[in-house]
Design an enzyme around this catalytic site. Structure first.
Site, PDB file in Angstrom:
ATOM      1  N   ASP A   1       0.844  -1.195   0.000  1.00  0.00           N
ATOM      2  CA  ASP A   1       0.000   0.000   0.000  1.00  0.00           C
ATOM      3  C   ASP A   1       0.881   1.247   0.000  1.00  0.00           C
ATOM      4  O   ASP A   1       2.048   1.197   0.408  1.00  0.00           O
ATOM      5  CB  ASP A   1      -0.891  -0.035   1.245  1.00  0.00           C
ATOM      6  CG  ASP A   1      -1.741   1.198   1.396  1.00  0.00           C
ATOM      7  OD1 ASP A   1      -2.372   1.614   0.415  1.00  0.00           O
ATOM      8  OD2 ASP A   1      -1.767   1.758   2.512  1.00  0.00           O
TER       9      ASP A   1
ATOM     10  N   ASP B   1      -0.317   5.140   0.732  1.00  0.00           N
ATOM     11  CA  ASP B   1      -0.634   6.125   1.769  1.00  0.00           C
ATOM     12  C   ASP B   1      -0.844   5.442   3.123  1.00  0.00           C
ATOM     13  O   ASP B   1      -1.644   4.514   3.258  1.00  0.00           O
ATOM     14  CB  ASP B   1      -1.896   6.902   1.396  1.00  0.00           C
ATOM     15  CG  ASP B   1      -1.765   7.598   0.048  1.00  0.00           C
ATOM     16  OD1 ASP B   1      -0.676   7.537  -0.550  1.00  0.00           O
ATOM     17  OD2 ASP B   1      -2.766   8.184  -0.422  1.00  0.00           O
TER      18      ASP B   1
END
Length: 365
Positions: free
Chosen positions: A10, A12
């Protein structure tokens, strides 16, 4: 193309900080890297391929113009490249939840190529992300997840978990210290497996989220690996699940330790954070337990705070250990976490092998 160990990462909140104001990184001023992400990825890159997978709500619309996204995103990639870190693929879903698309995590359309062409090794591939949707994505892919957290599972810990190799024969003493315990009653169905001489990714599922996290703390700070699965009568309460897992874990640890020849036997830690937790342990073969703590609330998440004492009492009973635990502090979550970490650290000392002698003047423990 052969299957490769792959990290689906991922962006953010995992690689870079996610602003809690608007959850958008739309300027260079908002670009901030997570602590030690670069050193960790440098350690991991020789073993794993990196694939970035990110939801970016409304990307390319008036609420999140493409050019506002591109500037900090490209700057982030430039920093990674300057340090020798490359992503094989960058997969982004631009849709909002209400769009009901097929590519937004935890859905798997973005990764269709990797699935159809079998490009990742399910046994040695992971999703790394900070949200429950990342954990769900891993489940949908049939692989394991590491849910990043800057305190509980940071990049240093992730790198350690993924790179610690099994120790097949510690100190040349024979068989690896490994045990499996299954325990089934009318209330619970439990399986615990421990590997005392290797660290890595723990697979823990008891149905109690906070308890899962606490068990992971024991193994992580204890320097060993374990899997715990439990199906219990949680529709009644959490008592049987927590108690029976403790009994099974204590039995598994006792079996894995074996005849105790060469171990340190004793452990003591006094970690100081916002809480003062003290733990003293003797793998004496004689169960004894003393506990001192006061909690200012009944529950932490779905975990009953009163079960903390009962958990450690149960584990001391089947481990056949003398265990003293105490904690002072104002936050029940931090107090309980400090106790589990302290127990893990103390256990790490006690099970460490230093020679081949029996650590008792009686010649037996």
């Amino acid at each position: 193309m052969t299957q490769q160990p792959t990290l689906f990462i991922d962006r953010d909140g995992t690689l870079i900080d996610e602003p809690k104001t608007d959850f958008q990184i739309d300027s260079l001023e908002k670009l901030k890297f997570e602590r030690n992400v670069i050193p960790a990825l440098l350690k991991l890159k020789n073993r794993y391929r990196f694939v970035m997978v990110s939801n970016q709500d409304g990307l390319g619309t008036d609420s999140f113009p493409q050019e506002d996204f591109d500037k900090p995103h490209n700057a982030m990639l430039a920093v990674f490249r300057s340090q020798g870190i490359e992503f094989d693929d960058i997969l982004i879903c631009p849709h909002k939840p209400e769009d009901n698309c097929d590519c937004r995590k935890p859905k798997i359309k973005l990764l269709k190529k990797y699935i159809d062409k079998k490009l990742f090794d399910p046994a040695d591939s992971f999703v790394i992300g900070d949200r429950p949707t990342d954990v769900q994505l891993a489940e949908n892919l049939g692989i394991r997840a590491l849910q990043y957290h800057p305190e509980n599972l940071d990049w240093d810990m992730i790198a350690e978990k993924l790179l610690r190799e099994p120790v097949a024969d510690p100190k040349g003493l024979g068989q690896p210290r490994h045990a499996v315990v299954a325990r089934k009653t009318k209330e619970t169905d439990i399986k615990v497996e421990v590997w005392l001489d290797e660290a890595g990714v723990n697979q823990i599922n008891t149905g109690i989220g906070f308890f899962d996290h606490m068990l992971d703390q024991i193994a992580t700070h204890g320097g060993f690996r374990m899997n715990v699965s439990c199906k219990g009568d949680l529709h009644i309460d959490d008592h049987h699940t927590i108690e029976d897992v403790a009994l099974a874990l204590g039995a598994a640890l006792k079996e894995a330790i074996g005849n105790k020849r060469g171990i340190q036997r004793f452990g003591f830690v006094l970690p100081m954070d916002e809480c003062k937790a003290e733990c003293a342990l003797d793998l004496s073969g004689r169960p004894y337990f003393k506990f001192k703590a006061k909690f200012n609330r009944d529950k932490v998440g779905d975990f009953s705070t009163e079960m903390t004492e009962h958990f450690f009492q149960s584990i001391a009973y089947t481990l056949l250990a003398t265990l003293h635990l105490s904690v002072k502090g104002d936050n029940a979550h931090h107090q309980i976490e400090a106790l589990f970490k302290a127990f893990g650290r103390t256990l790490r000392q006690a099970i460490k092998i230093e020679g081949n002698e029996m650590p008792s003047s009686k010649g037996v423990l």
